[in-house]
Design a protein around this motif. Structure first.
Motif, PDB file in Angstrom:
ATOM      1  N   MET A 176     -45.207  31.615  55.100  1.00  0.00           N
ATOM      2  CA  MET A 176     -44.955  32.401  53.889  1.00  0.00           C
ATOM      3  C   MET A 176     -43.551  32.095  53.366  1.00  0.00           C
ATOM      4  N   GLY A 177     -43.390  32.318  52.078  1.00  0.00           N
ATOM      5  CA  GLY A 177     -42.061  32.143  51.493  1.00  0.00           C
ATOM      6  C   GLY A 177     -41.234  33.389  51.725  1.00  0.00           C
ATOM      7  N   GLN A 178     -40.329  33.650  50.803  1.00  0.00           N
ATOM      8  CA  GLN A 178     -39.493  34.844  50.930  1.00  0.00           C
ATOM      9  C   GLN A 178     -39.802  35.805  49.795  1.00  0.00           C
ATOM     10  N   LEU A 179     -39.467  37.068  50.032  1.00  0.00           N
ATOM     11  CA  LEU A 179     -39.629  38.054  48.966  1.00  0.00           C
ATOM     12  C   LEU A 179     -38.676  37.728  47.828  1.00  0.00           C
ATOM     13  N   PRO A 180     -39.028  38.119  46.587  1.00  0.00           N
ATOM     14  CA  PRO A 180     -38.079  37.939  45.479  1.00  0.00           C
ATOM     15  C   PRO A 180     -36.748  38.616  45.833  1.00  0.00           C
ATOM     16  N   ASN A 181     -35.640  38.009  45.412  1.00  0.00           N
ATOM     17  CA  ASN A 181     -34.329  38.551  45.818  1.00  0.00           C
ATOM     18  C   ASN A 181     -33.802  39.626  44.868  1.00  0.00           C
ATOM     19  N   ASN A 182     -34.600  39.973  43.843  1.00  0.00           N
ATOM     20  CA  ASN A 182     -34.108  40.978  42.898  1.00  0.00           C
ATOM     21  C   ASN A 182     -34.898  42.288  42.990  1.00  0.00           C
ATOM     22  N   LEU A 183     -35.399  42.607  44.202  1.00  0.00           N
ATOM     23  CA  LEU A 183     -36.139  43.859  44.385  1.00  0.00           C
ATOM     24  C   LEU A 183     -35.195  45.052  44.231  1.00  0.00           C
ATOM     25  N   PRO A 184     -35.726  46.203  43.824  1.00  0.00           N
ATOM     26  CA  PRO A 184     -34.872  47.382  43.633  1.00  0.00           C
ATOM     27  C   PRO A 184     -34.237  47.838  44.948  1.00  0.00           C
ATOM     28  N   SER A 185     -33.050  48.439  44.815  1.00  0.00           N
ATOM     29  CA  SER A 185     -32.379  49.016  45.985  1.00  0.00           C
ATOM     30  C   SER A 185     -32.553  50.535  45.908  1.00  0.00           C
ATOM     31  N   PHE A 186     -33.578  51.025  46.585  1.00  0.00           N
ATOM     32  CA  PHE A 186     -33.910  52.459  46.502  1.00  0.00           C
ATOM     33  C   PHE A 186     -32.846  53.327  47.168  1.00  0.00           C
ATOM     34  N   SER A 187     -32.314  52.848  48.297  1.00  0.00           N
ATOM     35  CA  SER A 187     -31.338  53.668  49.016  1.00  0.00           C
ATOM     36  C   SER A 187     -30.010  53.760  48.267  1.00  0.00           C
ATOM     37  N   ASN A 188     -29.750  52.800  47.369  1.00  0.00           N
ATOM     38  CA  ASN A 188     -28.499  52.848  46.595  1.00  0.00           C
ATOM     39  C   ASN A 188     -28.658  53.558  45.254  1.00  0.00           C
ATOM     40  N   PHE A 189     -29.884  54.032  44.987  1.00  0.00           N
ATOM     41  CA  PHE A 189     -30.103  54.726  43.710  1.00  0.00           C
ATOM     42  C   PHE A 189     -29.320  56.037  43.721  1.00  0.00           C
ATOM     43  N   ASP A 190     -28.469  56.209  42.718  1.00  0.00           N
ATOM     44  CA  ASP A 190     -27.653  57.422  42.637  1.00  0.00           C
ATOM     45  C   ASP A 190     -28.039  58.199  41.374  1.00  0.00           C
ATOM     46  N   THR A 191     -28.657  59.348  41.593  1.00  0.00           N
ATOM     47  CA  THR A 191     -29.114  60.172  40.469  1.00  0.00           C
ATOM     48  C   THR A 191     -27.966  60.489  39.516  1.00  0.00           C
ATOM     49  N   TRP A 247     -52.288  55.277  41.582  1.00  0.00           N
ATOM     50  CA  TRP A 247     -51.944  54.418  40.454  1.00  0.00           C
ATOM     51  C   TRP A 247     -51.303  53.111  40.911  1.00  0.00           C
ATOM     52  N   MET A 248     -51.314  52.139  39.986  1.00  0.00           N
ATOM     53  CA  MET A 248     -50.555  50.910  40.156  1.00  0.00           C
ATOM     54  C   MET A 248     -49.529  50.891  39.029  1.00  0.00           C
ATOM     55  N   ASN A 249     -48.304  50.569  39.379  1.00  0.00           N
ATOM     56  CA  ASN A 249     -47.264  50.425  38.361  1.00  0.00           C
ATOM     57  C   ASN A 249     -46.513  49.132  38.594  1.00  0.00           C
ATOM     58  N   GLY A 250     -46.117  48.484  37.518  1.00  0.00           N
ATOM     59  CA  GLY A 250     -45.317  47.274  37.659  1.00  0.00           C
ATOM     60  C   GLY A 250     -43.924  47.623  38.154  1.00  0.00           C
ATOM     61  N   CYS A 251     -43.421  46.843  39.086  1.00  0.00           N
ATOM     62  CA  CYS A 251     -42.022  46.963  39.518  1.00  0.00           C
ATOM     63  C   CYS A 251     -41.226  45.865  38.809  1.00  0.00           C
ATOM     64  N   LEU A 252     -41.726  44.633  38.919  1.00  0.00           N
ATOM     65  CA  LEU A 252     -41.170  43.497  38.170  1.00  0.00           C
ATOM     66  C   LEU A 252     -42.336  42.739  37.548  1.00  0.00           C
ATOM     67  N   SER A 253     -42.194  42.324  36.307  1.00  0.00           N
ATOM     68  CA  SER A 253     -43.234  41.515  35.658  1.00  0.00           C
ATOM     69  C   SER A 253     -42.885  40.043  35.789  1.00  0.00           C
ATOM     70  N   ARG A 254     -43.899  39.208  35.826  1.00  0.00           N
ATOM     71  CA  ARG A 254     -43.656  37.756  35.843  1.00  0.00           C
ATOM     72  C   ARG A 254     -42.985  37.389  34.516  1.00  0.00           C
ATOM     73  N   HIS A 255     -41.903  36.631  34.606  1.00  0.00           N
ATOM     74  CA  HIS A 255     -41.149  36.312  33.384  1.00  0.00           C
ATOM     75  C   HIS A 255     -40.199  35.146  33.636  1.00  0.00           C
ATOM     76  N   LYS A 256     -40.219  34.206  32.702  1.00  0.00           N
ATOM     77  CA  LYS A 256     -39.252  33.100  32.772  1.00  0.00           C
ATOM     78  C   LYS A 256     -38.161  33.388  31.748  1.00  0.00           C
ATOM     79  N   ASP A 257     -36.915  33.538  32.215  1.00  0.00           N
ATOM     80  CA  ASP A 257     -35.833  33.940  31.300  1.00  0.00           C
ATOM     81  C   ASP A 257     -35.248  32.744  30.543  1.00  0.00           C
ATOM     82  N   GLN A 294     -39.026  34.972  37.285  1.00  0.00           N
ATOM     83  CA  GLN A 294     -39.100  36.219  38.051  1.00  0.00           C
ATOM     84  C   GLN A 294     -40.543  36.417  38.490  1.00  0.00           C
ATOM     85  N   LEU A 295     -40.760  36.595  39.790  1.00  0.00           N
ATOM     86  CA  LEU A 295     -42.120  36.776  40.298  1.00  0.00           C
ATOM     87  C   LEU A 295     -42.576  38.226  40.107  1.00  0.00           C
ATOM     88  N   PRO A 296     -43.877  38.424  39.916  1.00  0.00           N
ATOM     89  CA  PRO A 296     -44.376  39.788  39.714  1.00  0.00           C
ATOM     90  C   PRO A 296     -44.412  40.596  41.017  1.00  0.00           C
TER      91      PRO A 296
END
Length: 675
Positions: free
Chosen positions: A1-16, A418-428, A434-436
């Motif tokens: 397997m490859g690696q996870l995308p490196n731009n996943l959200p940081s939930f523990s660093n989320f500051d309300t 439900w299913m919700n998008g976290c990241l959409s596939r997109h070439k900037d 960016q992988l979905p």
């Protein structure tokens, strides 16, 4: 397997506390980006559309993370911050949709020679953008445009209020049972869960809540009619002027306000009513077509639903029940009837379906159909709760997508699946892909401590359904976020990939592959599988009519509310029930007050989409039935024509490319066992 995308959200660093500061900073920067791109003269895809897409993707990351946590890890602090931020986001998009300079710039691309050189997807996004501008009031005179913006902001706030009221009404009720004999009929795992719930609240005995996995077994198996009525009454009066928390979280006034504002906005745009506006972006072509579609299914299903309820009444009488059958009795006697006639108790099958075995079977099926591999990530990514797992999807050893799986009900999590998008596939603009990545969320009963999670078959179909949405989001090959995966897909076609997955849950081979008894390791025996299949369409017309009641109410409500003599949502629902209900609904039932799909979700005047897409999915699956349910060529065709294409092209064209013809309703009625 490859690696996870490196731009996943940081939930523990989320500051309300920092949410609104982040949103303000981002919106300031986004407004500057728009001003900057509009300084150019000859607009092209690369110098206008791509920077706008990049901006949208970045905003999606910031706001998407907050929205997701608002759904799965709610707190008073987050809710307050979210309620402050949401109107700002709404205002930004309304402002964007009313930016005449931006509209003219995009229109200039559409009308230039450059447009013909663009790909199908690029053209689609430009056309969708122009349509969105029109639906945002771009052509209105200034005063009306300003009013339209006010309405959009107010609707955004009202839908959040509606959703919060439903959540609060759900959480602020529980039924405590202290006499063990009142638990008669309930499966042991349900009793254990109720005991654990009582303990968590420092209460004696057993506690049932209005979360689906808690109250549904009480209605289905509980012999205590008094407690069935009590929990049904609490559930069906949530967020209303009646019931246990009468008036405290009441959505009645909010519904009236939402309907008035939607009608006013629709009128400003030149539509007769909101239902007409709703289908402007859908596969259906007119209000009459939708009403005809719903009524045709009602006509075909209603007679059978009356026969089915009559059979339940007779069965109840044969068991010594002499009172009038009420709505809180139907589930109980139907289940008794199912068990007796088909020798089938869903709960008895639960030990055969452990979460891990079901997930493995689901992944194997996806691998056979679409040539992908799915494994749990070894990277230990950041998650919002310890139960959440992260999986990678790869093809030929290369990671192409990932998803988060959050399966169990919690008190700070909204109900449903439900299913919700976290990241959409997109070439900037820099050519970076960016992988979905998506979130798959359910609300199953949490496992007892130290034991594996177990599912009933209905929950397996829910899981397959949401996974189908996930495949649509993750297997896309479209590189433009706005039309990648589920994005930009007509709302009444977006359920096709999810609903088609449910069909495999009813195939013997698949059921075997999902089953392994939690203690003995035994596969579900063939006689039990056959009984499950025999019972598949038990009371299916009643189930069909329930969905058609919701669809008819929703669509008619958004037509009727445009009329001068509109008498309110309750009256519309009462009128619809005269044509759809097989059994009288109690007059105190306030179903509409918790109908979040249409008052706090995207299904306003679009709930019919479930049935519309079910026609598509049943018809599409019939090709698998003809060619073989694991047929590689058919799987590849569905992958190539539907899953990979996202919203790149009109849904009607994509369906026809796959099926070779227009959709037909016969397969749905056949699959549903409706004569």
């Amino acid at each position: 397997m490859g690696q996870l995308p490196n731009n996943l959200p940081s939930f523990s660093n989320f500051d309300t506390k920092e949410l609104n500061q982040q949103i303000d900073s981002f919106l300031k920067s986004a407004r500057e980006t728009i001003q900057e791109v509009l300084k150019q003269e000859n607009y092209t895809w690369d110098n206008l559309m791509l920077p706008l897409e990049d901006m949208d993707v970045e905003l999606g990351k910031v706001w998407g993370l907050a929205s997701h946590l608002h759904s799965v890890k709610n707190s008073p602090e987050l809710r307050d911050a979210y309620n402050v931020a949401q109107p700002k986001i709404s205002e930004f998009y309304t402002e964007l949709g009313q930016n005449t300079e931006l509209y003219d710039a995009i229109l200039s691309i559409k009308n230039s020679a450059h447009f013909e050189k663009l790909s199908i997807g690029q053209k689609t996004l430009i056309e969708n953008s122009i349509r969105s501008f029109k639906l945002s009031g771009i052509a209105l005179p200034e005063m009306e445009r300003k009013r339209f913006a006010e309405i959009a902001k107010e609707l955004s706030s009202l839908s959040t209020q509606f959703s919060n009221n439903v959540l609060d009404a759900t959480q602020n009720y529980h039924l405590q049972i202290q006499d063990e004999k009142d638990l008669a009929g309930l499966p042991q795992n349900v009793i254990d869960a109720a005991a654990a719930c009582a303990k968590s609240k420092d209460l004696e005995g057993w506690v049932f809540t209005l979360d689906f996995p808690s109250f549904q077994p009480l209605l289905t198996y509980g012999e205590s009619r008094k407690h069935r009525e009590e929990i049904y009454h609490a559930y069906s009066t949530r967020a209303s002027e009646t019931g246990p928390n009468a008036g405290k979280y009441d959505n009645t006034e909010i519904i009236d306000k939402i309907l008035k504002l939607k009608q006013e906005a629709s009128k400003l745009l030149g539509f007769e009513h909101f239902s007409q506006k709703s289908i402007y972006t859908k596969m259906a072509t007119s209000s009459q077509q939708v009403l005809g579609f719903i009524d045709q299914l009602i006509e075909k299903s209603h007679p059978q639903s009356l026969e089915e309820i009559e059979a339940v009444k007779k069965y109840a009488q044969s068991k010594g029940f002499s009172d009038e059958l009420k709505t809180w009795d139907v589930g109980f006697y139907s289940e008794q009837m199912r068990q007796e006639f088909y020798d089938l108790n869903q709960e008895e099958l639960r030990p055969y379906f452990t979460i891990d075995k079901v997930m493995n079977g689901l992944f194997e099926l996806a691998s056979k159909l679409y040539g992908i591999d799915i494994v749990e990530s070894s990277d230990k990514p950041d998650v919002w709760h310890e139960d959440v797992k992260v999986y990678e999807i790869s093809r030929n050893g290369e990671t192409i997508a990932a998803f988060y799986l959050d399966l169990y009900a919690r008190s700070d999590k909204r109900g449903g699946a439900w299913m919700n998008g976290c990241l959409s596939r997109h070439k900037d603009a820099q050519g970076q892909l960016q992988l979905p990545v998506c979130y798959l969320v359910c609300n199953f009963m949490p496992p007892a401590e130290g034991k594996p999670g177990l599912l009933i078959h209905n929950e397996i179909t829910t899981l397959f359904h949401e996974f189908g949405h996930g495949l649509h989001h993750m297997l896309t090959k479209v590189d433009i976020a706005g039309i990648a995966g589920v994005n930009g897909v007509a709302w009444d076609a977006v359920e096709l990939p999810s609903q088609i997955m449910e069909n495999w849950c009813w195939e013997k081979d698949v059921i075997r592959s999902l089953s392994q008894h939690v203690e003995s390791g035994e596969v579900l025996p063939d006689d039990k599988i056959q009984r499950l299949l025999n019972a598949k369409n038990f009371n299916s017309a009643l189930a069909m009519m329930r969905q058609l009641e919701f669809a008819s109410f929703d669509f008619r409500l958004h037509i009727e509310s445009a009329k001068d003599d509109f008498k309110g949502a309750q009256q519309v629902l009462n009128d619809v029930r005269k044509k759809t209900a097989a059994l009288a609904t109690p007059e105190w039932n306030r179903f509409q007050n918790a109908f979040s799909h249409i008052f706090a979700g995207g299904y306003s005047a679009g709930y019919y989409s479930y049935k519309w897409a079910e026609v598509l999915s049943a018809d599409a699956y019939s090709l698998f039935e003809e060619e073989g349910i694991y047929n590689e060529a058919t799987g590849k065709k569905f992958l190539n024509e539907v899953l990979e294409r996202g919203g790149e092209e009109d849904a009607a064209i994509l369906f026809k490319n796959f099926r070779g013809r227009e959709p037909q309703t016969e397969a749905l009625l056949r699959h549903s066992g409706i004569k």
